[in-house]
Design an enzyme around this catalytic site. Structure first.
Site, PDB file in Angstrom:
ATOM      1  N   ASN A  16       0.905  -1.074  -0.029  1.00 10.29           N
ATOM      2  CA  ASN A  16      -0.137   0.064   0.033  1.00 10.29           C
ATOM      3  C   ASN A  16       0.753   1.390  -0.121  1.00 10.29           C
ATOM      4  O   ASN A  16       0.483   2.083  -0.702  1.00 10.29           O
ATOM      5  CB  ASN A  16      -0.905   0.100   1.337  1.00 10.29           C
ATOM      6  CG  ASN A  16      -2.030  -0.875   1.004  1.00 10.29           C
ATOM      7  OD1 ASN A  16      -2.667  -1.753   2.266  1.00 10.29           O
ATOM      8  ND2 ASN A  16      -2.606  -1.442  -0.031  1.00 10.29           N
TER       9      ASN A  16
ATOM     10  N   CYS B 121      -6.786   0.122   9.379  1.00  8.60           N
ATOM     11  CA  CYS B 121      -6.229  -0.587   8.354  1.00  8.60           C
ATOM     12  C   CYS B 121      -5.937   0.184   7.173  1.00  8.60           C
ATOM     13  O   CYS B 121      -4.829   1.001   7.175  1.00  8.60           O
ATOM     14  CB  CYS B 121      -7.461  -1.666   8.183  1.00  8.60           C
ATOM     15  SG  CYS B 121      -9.143  -0.949   7.824  1.00  8.60           S
ATOM     16  N   SER B 122      -6.685  -0.147   6.113  1.00  8.42           N
ATOM     17  CA  SER B 122      -6.288   0.549   4.797  1.00  8.42           C
ATOM     18  C   SER B 122      -7.203   1.951   4.733  1.00  8.42           C
ATOM     19  O   SER B 122      -6.818   3.191   4.946  1.00  8.42           O
ATOM     20  CB  SER B 122      -6.402   0.014   3.521  1.00  8.42           C
ATOM     21  OG  SER B 122      -5.424  -1.220   3.397  1.00  8.42           O
ATOM     22  N   ASP B 123      -8.470   1.684   4.600  1.00  3.65           N
ATOM     23  CA  ASP B 123      -9.419   2.955   4.678  1.00  3.65           C
ATOM     24  C   ASP B 123     -10.322   2.934   6.011  1.00  3.65           C
ATOM     25  O   ASP B 123     -10.987   4.071   6.253  1.00  3.65           O
ATOM     26  CB  ASP B 123     -10.558   2.230   3.545  1.00  3.65           C
ATOM     27  CG  ASP B 123     -10.133   2.808   2.164  1.00  3.65           C
ATOM     28  OD1 ASP B 123      -9.145   3.537   2.064  1.00  3.65           O
ATOM     29  OD2 ASP B 123     -10.236   1.781   1.360  1.00  3.65           O
ATOM     30  N   GLY B 124     -10.208   2.116   7.088  1.00  3.51           N
ATOM     31  CA  GLY B 124     -10.749   2.112   8.033  1.00  3.51           C
ATOM     32  C   GLY B 124     -12.119   1.874   8.407  1.00  3.51           C
ATOM     33  O   GLY B 124     -12.860   2.236   9.266  1.00  3.51           O
TER      34      GLY B 124
ATOM     35  N   ASP C 201     -13.362  -1.535   7.637  1.00  5.70           N
ATOM     36  CA  ASP C 201     -13.801  -2.920   7.710  1.00  5.70           C
ATOM     37  C   ASP C 201     -12.743  -3.669   8.835  1.00  5.70           C
ATOM     38  O   ASP C 201     -13.411  -3.753  10.163  1.00  5.70           O
ATOM     39  CB  ASP C 201     -13.115  -3.481   6.397  1.00  5.70           C
ATOM     40  CG  ASP C 201     -13.841  -3.343   5.217  1.00  5.70           C
ATOM     41  OD1 ASP C 201     -15.162  -3.227   5.250  1.00  5.70           O
ATOM     42  OD2 ASP C 201     -13.471  -3.209   4.009  1.00  5.70           O
ATOM     43  N   ARG C 202     -11.709  -4.085   8.848  1.00  6.62           N
ATOM     44  CA  ARG C 202     -11.038  -4.575  10.014  1.00  6.62           C
ATOM     45  C   ARG C 202     -10.810  -3.602  10.998  1.00  6.62           C
ATOM     46  O   ARG C 202     -10.898  -3.950  12.339  1.00  6.62           O
ATOM     47  CB  ARG C 202      -9.426  -4.915   9.500  1.00  6.62           C
ATOM     48  CG  ARG C 202      -9.469  -6.005   8.773  1.00  6.62           C
ATOM     49  CD  ARG C 202      -8.118  -6.157   7.933  1.00  6.62           C
ATOM     50  NE  ARG C 202      -8.028  -5.262   6.707  1.00  6.62           N
ATOM     51  CZ  ARG C 202      -6.968  -5.286   5.966  1.00  6.62           C
ATOM     52  NH1 ARG C 202      -6.049  -6.437   6.200  1.00  6.62           N
ATOM     53  NH2 ARG C 202      -6.743  -4.506   5.198  1.00  6.62           N
TER      54      ARG C 202
ATOM     55  N   ARG D 193     -20.248  -4.251   0.600  1.00  7.46           N
ATOM     56  CA  ARG D 193     -19.828  -5.809   1.055  1.00  7.46           C
ATOM     57  C   ARG D 193     -20.822  -6.800   0.970  1.00  7.46           C
ATOM     58  O   ARG D 193     -20.344  -8.030   0.773  1.00  7.46           O
ATOM     59  CB  ARG D 193     -19.393  -5.693   2.450  1.00  7.46           C
ATOM     60  CG  ARG D 193     -18.324  -4.677   2.666  1.00  7.46           C
ATOM     61  CD  ARG D 193     -17.124  -5.248   2.328  1.00  7.46           C
ATOM     62  NE  ARG D 193     -15.870  -4.223   2.479  1.00  7.46           N
ATOM     63  CZ  ARG D 193     -15.156  -3.676   1.388  1.00  7.46           C
ATOM     64  NH1 ARG D 193     -15.645  -3.764   0.120  1.00  7.46           N
ATOM     65  NH2 ARG D 193     -14.193  -2.907   1.929  1.00  7.46           N
TER      66      ARG D 193
END
Length: 686
Positions: free
Chosen positions: A373, A460-463, A465-466, A506
């Site tokens: 990333n 995480c990446s976009d904040g 999901d995880r 999703r």
């Protein structure tokens, strides 16, 4: 609190007798593919209790009737009812019998009569779009069943009235992932068919005579209403007109929730900088940020964070003031770009907690993925740029890995189970390993807050999901409020719905693009983790398993507006709160159905679940519930309702004894009795 063993003793004798009767009855029964039982009411489908619930359900329901539960037919129907999702409404037309029948059984019996008179029971606002007779449902458990197929704008309803009671298959169209035409062999003239792949761990097959045009149209009708958004139609939630006594849209009030946490305070403020969603279109209108941060600096921080998702407060410890904040990745890029405003912002978060001079940054991603990333313009916080911060990678896999894991799980649970290789097959999906990683990460976050009194930042990446998985699970471990029914609803509304988990993308609500790479079972994993916690701490949660299954079923159903769209801004634009019904309206109108009778309010107790695969188990009552060959394991839903009733009775008896003891004590005192003869106050609580 009264020990669970004491409560259970009140129904043990009856339960043992029922188990013996159940074993004897089950030996007589053929296998059956289970559809939804008939419901004469109008309330939405509710997932059933686990398979074992029949033993308790049959108790107290034996009456001289054709459908008595001791008969093979009655037990067969009750087995269907308990295993498969269905709402049993108390609003059945006609007078209800006063004999000692369970409410679920009364509704089932009356519902069967109703099903023989009409093609399909309809919800308020639901309309029939097609009816086709002589359709064959190819059941993987009992072979072909011929009947009438009704398609409405909400559900697919298949009925065979030749059986006694009628065989019913009731499938909300929202659970359908794709519909495909297939060739069908060895069914005589029924040489064409439809395969329906569902999001809730089952597949369905229908066969029909190929030359009949009316049956050809059923494919187009199913496709049109299963994927309304792809055909320019609204989701059914906007047509559903059920009225409930509770307004679920009023459950979550962000100002009230932050006030419950003691906010605002001298270090943190509630800001409305995003009131028009121009600052960040995936964040809520209201959130909490450090008091000293100026709007100009905030804009620069937003420019340095992916999607403008700046660090905002999720939870604050009531004593240490250590906080959980969430955000997206910093846009460091391959050239290690820095942002002094972002660095100062994180320093301010650390300074707001006087108990620690350190800030822990939990990056949910794998280190290698974060490096990838970074090469693409994203990245992570370097400890050189953030000198008082410690960066920890939790090594959790991305959405694509989770989607593939669920696909493998579905393959081994439906339609057949390989008993000889069951454990190795489950292990091969890696599903429980990924559940373990999520729980382990959340435990580390909770422990830093509780034990180390150190503030944490999670991304995480976009904040969305995880990050949502980890913050909500950690908050569930730290704060007993979120372990109540109302609190858990708040948790979902806050950390998932308002902070922009992309439910529409999703889950794929109303969208026919089943191969969309953005689909992933992120929310399902979260609910699975919660279920694992309820197994390890069975008295710590006010809600039961049925509550969790109901939430998942309506994640897909599109009956309610709760999980629709990707952000608060989109829901405001689509007027979801005024044009649809909230799932919480349904649940909170019948809270007893979803209440855990063993619940004890462990206020201020932190839960640390054991995040080891050896302490986790596959959620059979959800993932394998469509398979009728899964034998009952333990009575659940009806048993819990019985226990709730017994608990209430015992509470009343305790209160009576306390009053009686108090009266005797007063009487003895008035007579001047000696201390040795005075009554002893009762200090028992249920």
């Amino acid at each position: 609190p009264l020990p669970p063993s004491l409560i259970l003793s009140a129904i043990r004798n009856r339960e043992e007798a029922d188990r013996a009767s159940w074993r004897k009855t089950m030996d007589k029964l053929p296998t059956l593919d289970l559809g939804l039982p008939v419901s004469g009411g109008r309330k939405p489908p509710r997932p059933a209790a686990p398979p074992g619930a029949l033993a308790a359900a049959s108790a107290g329901s034996r009456q001289p009737s054709v459908e008595t539960l001791d008969s093979p037919t009655g037990s067969h129907v009750e087995w269907c009812k308990q295993l498969i999702a269905a709402t049993i409404s108390s609003q059945i037309s006609g007078p209800l019998p006063t004999e000692n029948l369970s409410r679920d059984y009364r509704a089932l019996r009356d519902g069967n009569k109703l099903a023989q008179m009409e093609e399909a029971p309809l919800f308020p606002g639901e309309a029939i779009k097609a009816i086709v007779k002589d359709v064959m449902y190819i059941c993987p458990f009992m072979g072909a069943v011929s009947g009438t197929l009704t398609v409405t704008d909400f559900k697919m309803y298949f009925k065979n009235v030749e059986r006694d009671p009628p065989f019913i298959l009731d499938v909300p169209l929202g659970v359908i992932s794709r519909v495909e035409k297939i060739g069908v062999q060895s069914h005589g003239d029924n040489s064409a068919g439809i395969e329906i792949v569902c999001k809730d761990m089952r597949n369905l097959r229908l066969a029909y005579r190929q030359e009949e045009q009316s049956k050809l149209e059923i494919f187009e009708t199913l496709t049109r209403y299963a994927f309304p958004l792809s055909h320019g139609l609204p989701l059914f939630a906007f047509s559903y007109k059920e009225k409930f006594p509770v307004n679920g849209w009023k459950v979550y009030d962000p100002i009230a929730e932050y006030k419950r946490q003691g906010l605002p305070n001298e270090s943190w403020k509630i800001t409305k900088i995003n009131s028009t969603y121009e600052f960040c279109d995936t964040y809520p209108a209201i959130f909490v940020i450090p008091t000293s941060v100026k709007d100009d600096d905030l804009s620069k921080v937003a420019a340095f964070r992916a999607k403008g998702r700046i660090p905002v407060l999720s939870w604050i410890h009531p004593e240490s003031q250590a906080t959980i904040t969430r955000c997206s990745q910093p846009l460091v890029g391959p050239n290690d770009k820095r942002c002094k405003e972002d660095e100062k912002y994180l320093q301010t978060i650390m300074d707001a907690n006087a108990q620690s001079h350190k800030l822990i940054i939990f990056d949910a991603r794998q280190n290698s993925v974060a490096d990838t990333n970074k090469a693409k313009g994203g990245g992570y916080e370097s400890e050189s740029a953030y000198p008082n911060a410690e960066l920890i990678f939790l090594e959790i896999h991305n959405i694509h890995v989770m989607r593939e894991s669920l696909r493998k799980l579905k393959e081994i649970v439906y339609p057949t189970l390989d008993e000889a290789r069951w454990l190795s097959n489950v292990d091969g999906t890696h599903w429980l390993e990924y559940i373990r990683m999520l729980l382990a990460g959340a435990v580390r976050i909770a422990d830093k807050i509780e034990s180390s009194k150190t503030s944490v930042v999670v991304h995480c990446s976009d904040g969305w999901d995880r990050t949502a998985q980890l913050t909500s699970l950690a908050m569930l471990m730290l704060d007993s409020y979120y372990r109540t029914i109302k609190g858990f609803e708040d948790l979902i509304e806050k950390e998932w719905i308002s902070f922009g988990h992309r439910f529409a993308v999703r889950v794929g609500h109303g969208d026919d693009n089943h191969a969309d790479a953005d689909r992933s079972p992120i929310f399902l994993q979260f609910i699975d983790c919660v279920w694992q916690m309820t197994k390890q701490f069975p008295a710590a949660f006010e809600f039961n398993e049925l509550f969790l299954i109901t939430i998942l079923d309506h994640l897909y159903s599109c009956l309610f507006g709760t999980f629709l769209y990707n952000s608060e801004q989109q829901r405001i634009k689509e007027e979801v709160h005024t044009k649809t019904v909230s799932l919480w309206s349904y649940i909170n109108s019948q809270v007893d159905e979803f209440t855990n009778p063993f619940y004890v309010n462990y206020e201020n107790h932190v839960l640390y679940p054991v995040a080891s695969v050896s302490h986790l188990e596959l959620w059979v009552n959800y993932y394998v519930r469509w398979n009728p060959r899964m034998r009952p394991q333990m009575p659940i839903h009806q048993n819990l309702k019985d226990l709730l009733a017994i608990r209430n009775e015992l509470r009343k008896k305790v209160e009576e004894l306390q009053r009686e003891a108090a009266t005797r004590s007063i009487s003895s005192s008035e007579r001047g009795s000696s201390p040795s003869h005075s009554a002893t106050p009762v200090h028992t609580a249920v």
